[in-house]
Design an enzyme around this catalytic site. Structure first.
Site, short mmCIF file in Angstrom:
data_model
loop_
_atom_site.label_atom_id
_atom_site.label_comp_id
_atom_site.label_asym_id
_atom_site.label_seq_id
_atom_site.Cartn_x
_atom_site.Cartn_y
_atom_site.Cartn_z
N TYR A 123 0.83 -1.22 0.00
CA TYR A 123 0.00 0.00 0.00
C TYR A 123 0.86 1.27 0.00
O TYR A 123 0.53 2.26 0.64
CB TYR A 123 -0.93 0.01 1.22
N LYS A 169 5.83 -14.21 3.02
CA LYS A 169 5.67 -15.12 1.88
C LYS A 169 7.03 -15.16 1.16
O LYS A 169 7.13 -14.96 -0.06
CB LYS A 169 4.55 -14.58 0.97
N ASP A 202 -0.22 -17.88 3.89
CA ASP A 202 -1.40 -18.70 3.57
C ASP A 202 -1.65 -19.76 4.63
O ASP A 202 -2.79 -20.06 4.99
CB ASP A 202 -1.32 -19.31 2.16
N ASP A 226 -3.62 -6.56 6.79
CA ASP A 226 -4.97 -6.07 6.52
C ASP A 226 -5.93 -7.26 6.42
O ASP A 226 -6.99 -7.29 7.06
CB ASP A 226 -4.93 -5.27 5.21
N ASP A 230 -8.77 -8.71 9.45
CA ASP A 230 -10.23 -8.79 9.24
C ASP A 230 -10.71 -10.23 9.46
O ASP A 230 -11.76 -10.47 10.05
CB ASP A 230 -10.62 -8.32 7.84
MG MG Z 1 -9.40 -3.59 6.31
#
Ligand code: MG
Ligand code: NAI
Length: 329
Positions: A123, A169, A202, A226, A230
């Site tokens: 990001y 990763k 993962d 992120d 969630d």
């Molecule tokens: Mg979020």
């Protein structure tokens, strides 16, 4: 007296911030400073984050934020919260996940935290379109990686967690995540009393559903954090109950994980838990540890009594839940 900048934002923001302020005022003495940000502010002033709000934030001891609406159809519109995190260099996004009683979820005694890098990674804002292709640049720096991993270990030390899981990763993103992993393992050596494991993102996504009790503190880069955070919020009852904090070296901002939930504006139905537990984190940050503990214990007690909003299987209004919580201080 500590100064708190409060930003109501949009949607359910104003009502939840009002509840959070009442809770704080019943527990501690603080000076409130009002700051504007969000879509309504944009419509009024032409900017979603006026300079005045940034200046006030820099003069306060903490920022209490709810949520802003970010309409997707306005060209070049920037979310006020994303901009504020950048302006204040709030590089560490901390989300604790602690089970609440009487919430209809498969696990009952979870207590872990995810520390997400908040300023770089996927990001970084470096995206471009070239002909029939589009590119996003993933940025991993020594400074950004070391400070987030150090934050995670220091948090583990402070909260007496015994293990930090570095999530990456590096098997595929060999250069960028290879670098992150190498830096992270080096920082881990500064904290010999805290265990350290590393794991591929993962597999962590799978383990979070299957064996979430295995985790204590997870630290990871922006995009992975992120998504995993969630996912993890579902383990404790969903977006309505999850609190968070954004820390930098100078400033700190506290906000529930959820957004502005515009369809519920002024309906007195949303869950105040995420907002109130974020407020408890803020109280601890400004040195009001006792007040913070009183607030989080009262929230827990309210769940024990079965007084809870619809999203977690109850029938209480937002205001009924908040009144009960305040009466339990
Ligand atoms: Mg979020
Ligand atoms: P949202 O978090 O507002 O809502 C997602 C779902 O969760 C909805 O079904 C909503 O009804 C439910 N929900 C949210 N908060 C709740 C609460 N306290 N109690 C019970 N249920 C709750 O996310 P959505 O719908 O994707 O976005 C709405 C607006 O919020 C958008 O404009 C988005 O850009 C913005 N947003 C802002 C954030 C921030 O300011 N930090 C974070 C996420 C979204």
């Amino acid at each position: 007296m500590k100064k708190i900048l409060y930003i109501e934002g949009d949607g359910v923001g104003p009502e939840l911030i009002a509840h959070a302020k009442s809770a704080v005022d019943s527990l501690a003495k603080v000076e409130w400073v009002r700051g504007e940000a969000g879509f309504a502010t944009f419509q009024k002033t032409g900017s979603p984050l006026p300079q005045e709000t940034i200046d006030s934030a820099k003069k306060c001891d903490a920022i209490l934020f709810c949520a802003v609406t970010s309409p997707p159809n306005i060209l070049n519109y920037k979310s006020a919260i994303v901009a504020l995190r950048k302006e204040l260099d709030l590089y560490a996004n901390l989300r604790p996940f602690v089970s609440l009683p009487n919430v209809p979820v498969p696990y009952s005694a979870l207590n872990f935290a995810i520390v997400r890098e908040n300023t770089e990674g996927m990001y970084s804002g470096l995206e471009k379109r070239e002909g029939d292709a589009a590119y996003a640049t993933r940025v991993i720096t020594k400074k950004g990686s070391e400070r987030i991993v150090r934050f995670a270990f220091e948090y583990a030390r402070k909260k007496k967690f015994q293990k930090v899981t570095i999530v990456h990763k590096a098997n595929v993103l060999r250069i960028s995540d290879g670098f992150f992993l190498e830096l992270a393992r080096n920082v881990a050596k500064e904290f010999p009393e805290i265990g350290c494991e590393d794991a591929i993102v993962d597999s962590v996504a799978m383990r979070l559903v299957k064996n979430p009790q295995e985790f204590q503190v997870i630290v990871t880069t922006n995009l992975f954090g992120d998504i995993l955070s969630d996912e993890a919020s579902a383990l404790i009852g969903g977006l309505g109950v999850a609190p968070s904090a954004n820390y930098g070296d100078k400033y700190a901002l506290f906000e529930p994980v959820h957004g502005s939930a515009p369809k519920y504006t002024n309906m007195d139905v949303v869950n105040p838990t995420g907002m109130l537990l974020s407020t408890a984190m803020m109280l601890e940050h400004i040195g009001e540890k006792k007040a913070a503990d009183k607030l989080s214990s009262a929230v827990k007690k309210c769940y024990e009594l079965g007084i809870k909003t619809k999203d977690v299987g109850g029938s209480a209004k937002t205001s009924e839940m908040v009144e009960k919580i305040i009466s339990l201080f």
